[in-house]
Structures are given as C-alpha cells and as structure tokens.
Design a protein around this motif. Structure first.
Motif, short mmCIF file in Angstrom:
data_model
loop_
_atom_site.label_atom_id
_atom_site.label_comp_id
_atom_site.label_asym_id
_atom_site.label_seq_id
_atom_site.Cartn_x
_atom_site.Cartn_y
_atom_site.Cartn_z
N MET A 95 -7.81 -15.08 -0.16
CA MET A 95 -6.53 -14.50 -0.07
C MET A 95 -5.71 -15.05 -1.47
SD MET A 95 -4.22 -16.25 2.58
CE MET A 95 -2.83 -15.60 2.08
N ASP A 96 -4.60 -14.18 -1.69
CA ASP A 96 -3.84 -14.76 -2.84
C ASP A 96 -2.40 -15.25 -2.00
OD1 ASP A 96 -1.98 -14.82 -4.88
OD2 ASP A 96 -2.26 -12.85 -5.69
N PHE A 97 -2.10 -16.51 -2.43
CA PHE A 97 -0.93 -17.02 -1.67
C PHE A 97 0.48 -16.53 -2.30
CE2 PHE A 97 -4.35 -19.71 0.07
CZ PHE A 97 -3.92 -19.93 1.33
N ASN A 98 0.35 -15.89 -3.30
CA ASN A 98 1.64 -15.36 -3.88
C ASN A 98 1.95 -14.10 -3.07
OD1 ASN A 98 1.76 -17.27 -6.04
ND2 ASN A 98 -0.07 -16.29 -7.04
N ALA A 110 -1.85 -18.08 5.32
CA ALA A 110 -2.99 -17.54 5.68
C ALA A 110 -3.33 -16.86 6.92
CB ALA A 110 -4.35 -18.66 5.35
N GLY A 111 -2.75 -17.38 7.85
CA GLY A 111 -2.72 -16.76 9.14
C GLY A 111 -2.12 -15.34 9.32
N VAL A 112 -1.02 -15.29 8.75
CA VAL A 112 -0.30 -13.97 8.86
C VAL A 112 -0.59 -12.98 7.77
CG1 VAL A 112 1.87 -14.69 9.28
CG2 VAL A 112 1.56 -14.52 6.81
N TRP A 113 -1.47 -13.30 6.79
CA TRP A 113 -2.31 -12.39 5.83
C TRP A 113 -3.40 -11.87 6.83
CZ3 TRP A 113 -7.39 -12.65 3.82
CH2 TRP A 113 -7.36 -11.87 2.81
N ARG A 114 -4.22 -12.87 7.45
CA ARG A 114 -5.35 -12.17 8.15
C ARG A 114 -4.86 -11.45 9.12
NH1 ARG A 114 -7.21 -16.80 5.63
NH2 ARG A 114 -9.30 -17.12 5.41
N LEU A 115 -3.81 -11.77 9.84
CA LEU A 115 -3.15 -10.99 10.93
C LEU A 115 -2.90 -9.44 10.54
CD1 LEU A 115 -2.32 -11.04 13.95
CD2 LEU A 115 -0.09 -11.69 13.15
N ALA A 116 -2.25 -9.45 9.10
CA ALA A 116 -1.92 -8.07 8.54
C ALA A 116 -3.17 -7.40 8.16
CB ALA A 116 -1.13 -8.45 7.37
N GLN A 163 7.63 -8.32 -1.33
CA GLN A 163 7.84 -9.44 -0.51
C GLN A 163 8.63 -10.38 -1.30
OE1 GLN A 163 3.44 -10.45 -0.12
NE2 GLN A 163 3.32 -8.79 1.59
N ARG A 164 8.61 -10.65 -2.54
CA ARG A 164 9.82 -11.49 -3.12
C ARG A 164 11.00 -11.12 -3.27
NH1 ARG A 164 5.37 -12.02 -7.07
NH2 ARG A 164 6.40 -10.66 -8.56
N GLU A 165 11.17 -9.64 -3.20
CA GLU A 165 12.67 -9.17 -3.22
C GLU A 165 12.99 -9.43 -1.74
OE1 GLU A 165 12.42 -5.15 -4.43
OE2 GLU A 165 11.89 -5.77 -6.59
N LEU A 166 12.17 -9.23 -0.52
CA LEU A 166 12.68 -9.28 0.48
C LEU A 166 13.18 -10.71 0.83
CD1 LEU A 166 13.02 -7.94 3.22
CD2 LEU A 166 10.52 -8.54 3.73
N ARG A 167 12.30 -11.72 0.31
CA ARG A 167 12.70 -13.07 0.27
C ARG A 167 13.81 -13.41 -0.19
NH1 ARG A 167 9.06 -16.44 -3.23
NH2 ARG A 167 10.57 -15.56 -4.70
N ASP A 197 2.59 -24.50 5.49
CA ASP A 197 2.67 -23.24 4.70
C ASP A 197 1.33 -22.73 4.42
OD1 ASP A 197 5.36 -23.01 4.29
OD2 ASP A 197 5.58 -23.80 2.23
N VAL A 198 0.44 -23.47 3.87
CA VAL A 198 -0.93 -22.81 3.73
C VAL A 198 -1.43 -22.09 4.80
CG1 VAL A 198 -3.28 -23.46 3.39
CG2 VAL A 198 -1.30 -24.30 1.75
#
Length: 368
Positions: A1-4, A287-293, A9-13, A282-283
């Motif tokens: 996965m890409d952690f960036n 990783a978890g929320v990306w897999r969840l998505a 998402q950056r705008e939302l953050r 963080d890692v």
C-alpha cells in the motif's frame, strides 16, 4: 500500500487541522471543562459547516461518500486537538455502519448529522472480552424484544439513536437502532470528561424496521466492530502526535543547569522512544484503515495490531511525555493532561493490551 494520502485526503486533513487549530484553543477547552455541557457545541457546529462531518456520509444524505481512510483522517485531527465533540461516536460507531448497511429510511437519519444537527452513537462494548455479544434479540410478532447490558456508550443521552448489537434468536448478531428513551441509562463519565453510559435493555421492544439493513447475518456487526476499532486507533494516533508536539516544544525551551532539556542525551532518547511508538501506531493504523476501505480479509488483524500499539506502547509513551514535563505534566491547568486522559480512555475502550494480543492470536490461528 501507499502510505501517502491522496490530494483529496490531504485537503481534508489540512481543513480539519486548520479548523480545529482555531476552534479548539486551550482557552476554549478550559472553558468547556469548567462548564457542564456534554460537548463543545461551537466546535461541533463548525465541523458540520466545514463539511467534515459529511465527508464519510452517503451523497444522498448530503455527504461526500468517502470511506474509512477519510474517517481516520478526521478523527486523527480530533485526537490531535483533543476536541470535546461526539465525532468518534457519531461517525465510527453509527454513521459508517448505517451508511454501509442501512435501508433508505435508516440512512435518512444521517442527513441531519452532516450539518451537526444531531448526535448518533453505538453500544459496541459489553463487560467481558472485546467483541463479545451476549445481548439477545427475541422475535416477537413483527418486532423484537431486546435483553442485555452494554457499557462504554458515549453520548448515549444526547444521541438521536443508539446502534445496539444483539444476537438474534441465539444465532447471528444483528444491529438494532434504538432510541435512548427506550432503555435505562446509568451515567459513568470517562476520564476525558465526555458523557458515557451503561445501557440496560431490559426487555425493550423494537419494530422490525429497527434492524439495521433488515438482516441479522452478522455483516452490520462486523462493520460496526471494525469501524469502532479503526476510529479509536485513529483518534489515539492524533492524541500521541499532539502530546509529542507539546513535549518537544517544552524540552526545546525549558532550561536546566543553563541548557535546554533537548540538549541532554537522555531526554532526546526518551523523545525518540515516543516518536517510535507514535510512528508504529501510525503504520498499523493507516495499513488497517486502507485494508478496511479495500475490503481485504486481513483488515481486522492489522487493526488489532494498531489497537495493541494504542493500548501499550503509546500509553507508555504518554507516561514518558508526562515524565519529561516533570510536575507540570500532571497539572490540570496545563494542556498535556487532556492527551493522557484521552489515551487512557481509549486504551480502556479497546479492552487493553492483553485483549488485543488475544485478538491478534485468534486472527493468526484462523489464517494458518
């Protein structure tokens, strides 16, 4: 996965960080702590007006239709600014499961959430092992009779409805939408100061339309549980990031023996330990929320790794932050105490380190 994060998402953050940086000032949080309001309504309303609460809601309810990663982005900033708002309860414990499994009528409940005009919550915890569901739902004519007790229910008294998992006729778990006035609520405030309740169902009867999605195949419960853990670890990720910033700023300016604390090797090593704990969380969290998505089957296992980090290494890192501050780290007039309280609270909510190690072991055994 890409952690960036991607551009959206950056705008939302950045939007969340800027808004909460302005709204959740130390003075405003102090004033909230001195009052008796269940949450800071001004911050909550500002989040709604900025579109933060609607980001993860379906488009037909006024939202942007985003997913778990975007939810994590928002809740991480809530944690970083220890903003006393029902964002975790409304988004992770209610909005995500309703959006994923709700009928059109049930999804309509989310329309008022986008504008911060309502609060929603979920009762996903019970006394005993994390993930355990002993509450029952017995079919009765065209409805159900619910029995059992739930704990750690945030903002139950303020919510328009509460999502309540219960085992239907001894088989699979269904999730029911229950009005707070229909159950017995006993207050037990959290360390964070937010309102928490023990919920006793006591034979409350609900109609068939209260069953989320109209089915009790366990899918809605799995979504609720995964979203609850994902939202909690995202919040703690923000909490440790905020505590680390306060601590590094402090050791750069606090002098001892004519030198800044940051110039002492023992101090820099301890700050490095805090940084490592934060990055490890963080890692695992991303990783978890990306897999969840992405709907990957190992999402729950990775989220358990993140939850373990939130319950043990990060909690120890928060103790280190307090230690590096000396006595002021325990002073409730200094902002660090909020971060420690939030970290401790979410560690309890997640069941503690041993419970998460058990969950990781179960996941490994199931996959081998």
């Amino acid at each position: 996965m890409d952690f960036n994060l991607d551009p959206t998402q950056r705008e939302l953050r950045d939007l969340a960080a800027d808004l909460l940086g302005r709204e959740a000032s130390t003075a405003r949080l102090d004033a909230h702590d001195a009052g008796d309001a269940p949450f800071e309504a001004g911050i909550w309303k500002a989040m709604g007006q900025a579109g933060l609460l609607g980001a993860c809601l379906p488009e037909e309810t006024g939202g942007a239709g985003q997913g778990p990663v975007e939810m994590a982005v928002i809740l991480r900033e809530v944690g970083a600014h220890v903003a006393p708002v029902p964002a975790y309860a409304s988004l992770a414990l209610a909005a995500v499961p309703i959006a994923a499994h709700g009928t059109p009528d049930q999804r309509a409940l989310l329309s008022r959430l986008a504008d911060a005009e309502t609060v929603l919550t979920g009762a996903w915890r019970e006394a005993g092992p994390i993930g355990q569901v002993t509450a029952t739902a017995r079919r009765d004519g065209d409805g159900y009779v619910l029995e059992g007790v739930k704990t750690f229910v945030p903002y139950a008294e303020q919510a328009a409805c509460i999502l309540v998992p219960a085992r239907v006729d001894g088989a699979d778990v269904g999730v029911f939408l229950v009005e707070p006035g229909a159950v017995e609520l006993s207050r037990h405030p959290a360390a964070t100061g937010e309102p928490m309740s023990r919920l006793a169902l006591g034979g409350v009867r609900v109609g068939s339309d209260a069953l989320l999605g109209g089915t009790a195949d366990g899918a809605a419960w799995r979504t609720l549980q995964s979203s609850a853990i994902a939202g909690a670890v995202a919040t703690v990720s923000g909490v440790i990031a905020g505590a680390l910033k306060i601590t590094t700023d402090y050791v750069k300016t606090r002098e001892q023996f004519g030198r800044a604390l940051a110039q002492f090797q023992a101090v820099t090593m301890q700050v490095a330990d805090v940084y490592i704990a934060a990055r490890a969380l963080d890692v695992a969290m991303w990783a978890g929320v990306w897999r969840l998505a992405a709907g990957l089957p190992d999402a729950a296992e990775i989220l358990s790794v993140a939850a373990y980090n939130a319950c043990d290494p990060v909690l120890k890192a928060l103790y280190t932050c307090q230690h590096l501050h000396g006595g002021i780290g325990l002073d409730i007039t200094y902002p660090l105490h909020r971060y420690f309280a939030w970290g401790k609270h979410y560690a309890h909510l997640l069941g503690g380190a041993e419970a998460q190690l058990d969950a990781i072991g179960d996941a490994v055994a199931a996959s081998s």
